[in-house]
Motif scaffolding. Structure first.
Motif, PDB file in Angstrom:
ATOM      1  N   ALA A 191       0.829  -0.432  -0.230  1.00 51.15           N
ATOM      2  CA  ALA A 191      -0.005   0.010  -0.347  1.00 51.15           C
ATOM      3  C   ALA A 191       1.174   1.273   0.253  1.00 51.15           C
ATOM      4  O   ALA A 191       0.420   2.490  -0.248  1.00 51.15           O
ATOM      5  CB  ALA A 191      -0.998   0.139   1.157  1.00 51.15           C
ATOM      6  N   ARG A 192       1.990   1.012   0.311  1.00 43.89           N
ATOM      7  CA  ARG A 192       3.291   2.417   0.547  1.00 43.89           C
ATOM      8  C   ARG A 192       4.229   1.345  -0.065  1.00 43.89           C
ATOM      9  O   ARG A 192       5.306   0.651  -0.209  1.00 43.89           O
ATOM     10  CB  ARG A 192       3.132   2.702   1.850  1.00 43.89           C
ATOM     11  N   PRO A 193       5.169   2.901  -0.427  1.00 41.44           N
ATOM     12  CA  PRO A 193       6.672   2.536  -0.868  1.00 41.44           C
ATOM     13  C   PRO A 193       7.402   1.306   0.564  1.00 41.44           C
ATOM     14  O   PRO A 193       6.999   1.678   1.977  1.00 41.44           O
ATOM     15  CB  PRO A 193       7.667   3.544  -0.872  1.00 41.44           C
ATOM     16  N   VAL A 194       8.319  -0.175   0.094  1.00 43.50           N
ATOM     17  CA  VAL A 194       8.699  -0.305   1.960  1.00 43.50           C
ATOM     18  C   VAL A 194       9.682  -1.003   1.538  1.00 43.50           C
ATOM     19  O   VAL A 194      10.096  -1.241   0.518  1.00 43.50           O
ATOM     20  CB  VAL A 194       7.089  -1.499   1.839  1.00 43.50           C
ATOM     21  N   VAL A 195      10.516  -1.173   2.720  1.00 44.40           N
ATOM     22  CA  VAL A 195      11.459  -1.461   2.594  1.00 44.40           C
ATOM     23  C   VAL A 195      11.978  -2.635   3.784  1.00 44.40           C
ATOM     24  O   VAL A 195      11.532  -3.082   4.075  1.00 44.40           O
ATOM     25  CB  VAL A 195      12.772  -1.192   3.130  1.00 44.40           C
ATOM     26  N   LEU A 196      11.835  -4.520   3.232  1.00 46.40           N
ATOM     27  CA  LEU A 196      11.897  -5.808   3.258  1.00 46.40           C
ATOM     28  C   LEU A 196      13.190  -6.060   2.985  1.00 46.40           C
ATOM     29  O   LEU A 196      13.471  -6.537   2.028  1.00 46.40           O
ATOM     30  CB  LEU A 196      10.575  -6.662   2.879  1.00 46.40           C
ATOM     31  N   SER A 197      13.400  -7.430   4.050  1.00 42.26           N
ATOM     32  CA  SER A 197      15.015  -7.649   4.317  1.00 42.26           C
ATOM     33  C   SER A 197      15.791  -7.177   3.416  1.00 42.26           C
ATOM     34  O   SER A 197      16.600  -7.548   2.569  1.00 42.26           O
ATOM     35  CB  SER A 197      14.741  -8.602   4.024  1.00 42.26           C
ATOM     36  N   GLY A 198      16.049  -5.344   3.237  1.00 39.25           N
ATOM     37  CA  GLY A 198      16.857  -4.680   2.294  1.00 39.25           C
ATOM     38  C   GLY A 198      16.166  -4.339   1.250  1.00 39.25           C
ATOM     39  O   GLY A 198      17.155  -3.761   0.313  1.00 39.25           O
TER      40      GLY A 198
END
Length: 403
Positions: A295-302
């Protein structure tokens, strides 16, 4: 030739899937699949984090998924694909009718239905356990719970077969495949919606003590469910609610057969049956992947993931993550605790999980009491579902011996 030798020569879904899940984990907990244009989340910690954050990772895929008119009508009450606050409203309303007490109270009826179904094959030493038990049991139970004529259970089975067969899909479907599949099964969805809507209107005119009647009177803050919202939930429970138990029972018997001695352990100590059910759920989750939309920009595991990206969250891979489970590639019916993610995590934890667990425990205990041995004579005779849709068996011939 013994079954294990046959399996070595003829790899099945049960061999291919774990290898695929292991390959996905080897590539890292999060990665982008260029071929399908999706992000794959496979590490246990990341899968749990995604499922626990509905604000960032939306269950509403409609902005990026193919649409079809009949499915849009179905979606109105299908809170599996909703985000807060709409999800909370519907789940709260449904929770008023589908309580733990209601589920627990079904145990005697589940036992009676199991006994009747097995009585029907009492004179046979070989039968298809899916046709005889795993399919009809949960359909009959859920139909009676909803106040739907149990005599129509063959119709519900046909709907589930069409919706979850995956016959229109390959092992790695893309959006074009999904669009074709939606169009192909739309008539079934239309028929199902019409049937359930007719049942709801009948219950409005002639209320009873069933779950559908209770849904009609449930309210939160003075708000009640609309008929079309009830259609979505009743259809979801009627079709998806039974297919999970069907898959769970079939997966249990296949897995027990592939691990000699398991049934003997459970027969000697029936108290281990609940743990065995949880281990089957970890080992072979019926729905091994869930979709989420950022739903938005996100950082997941780099990894920087832009908004409106499709994430495929792999429960099957997460359930065998060595960072979370000791000896994850070992099937162990004594494993406890067993924090698998098969029924999800967070606000979308599977609503029907208590019923599926109860049905599986009762059915397995009755099978253990009825038969000295339950053997799959040839794994080549097993027919599997399309694992891109559901991990389970369509047909499972077994041979049994009685005391």
């Amino acid at each position: 030739m013994v079954a294990s030798e046959q399996l070595t020569q003829t790899p099945s879904v049960l061999d291919v899937l774990p290898d695929r899940w292991q390959s996905l984990r080897a590539a890292g907990p999060v990665g982008y699949d260029d071929a399908q244009g999706v992000w794959r989340v496979v590490g246990y910690a990341d899968v749990a984090a995604v499922l626990a954050d509905p604000v960032t990772y939306s269950s509403d895929l409609s902005p990026i998924a193919p649409t079809q008119q009949d499915f849009e009508a179905f979606r109105q009450g299908n809170f599996v694909g909703m985000d807060p606050p709409e999800h909370r409203k519907l789940r709260t309303l449904v929770s008023q009718a589908f309580t733990p007490r209601v589920v627990h109270g079904l145990a005697p009826r589940i036992e009676a239905v199991c006994a009747r179904l097995l009585d029907a094959v009492a004179d046979r030493d070989r039968f298809d356990v899916v046709d005889a038990l795993a399919y009809p049991l949960p359909i009959i139970v859920i139909a009676e719970l909803l106040g739907v004529p149990a005599g129509d259970h063959r119709l519900f089975q046909e709907w589930a077969s069409t919706l979850f067969s995956g016959d229109q899909l390959g092992e790695a479907p893309d959006m074009a495949d999904l669009e074709r599949a939606l169009e192909a099964i739309a008539p079934t969805v239309r028929e199902m919606n019409d049937y359930v809507l007719g049942h709801i209107r009948h219950r409005r005119a002639h209320p009873g003590d069933d779950l559908t009647s209770k849904l009609l009177t449930a309210e939160v803050d003075g708000v009640r469910l609309r008929d079309q919202e009830i259609v979505g939930f009743v259809a979801l429970l009627l079709v998806a609610g039974h297919i999970t138990t069907t898959a769970l029972l079939g997966n249990a018997l296949v897995t027990f057969d592939r691990h000699p001695g398991t049934l003997g352990v459970l027969r000697d100590d029936p108290g281990k049956v609940p743990d065995a059910v949880e281990e089957v759920l970890r080992w072979l989750p019926p729905f091994p992947e869930l979709g989420r939309r950022t739903a938005r920009p996100v950082v997941l595991s780099g990894h920087e993931i832009p908004p409106d990206s499709l994430l495929m969250v792999h429960l099957g891979a997460a359930n065998r993550d060595p960072a979370r489970f000791t000896a994850p590639e070992a099937f162990d019916v004594t494993r406890s605790p067993n924090p698998h993610l098969t029924f999800g995590h967070g606000i979308h934890f599977c609503f029907g999980a208590p019923l599926a667990r109860l049905e599986a425990r009762i059915a397995l205990n009755l099978l253990l009491n009825r038969f000295c041995s339950i053997v799959v004579p040839s794994h080549d005779d097993i027919t599997f579902q399309n694992p891109s849709v559901i991990v389970g068996v369509r047909h499972l011939p077994v041979e049994v011996t009685r005391p």
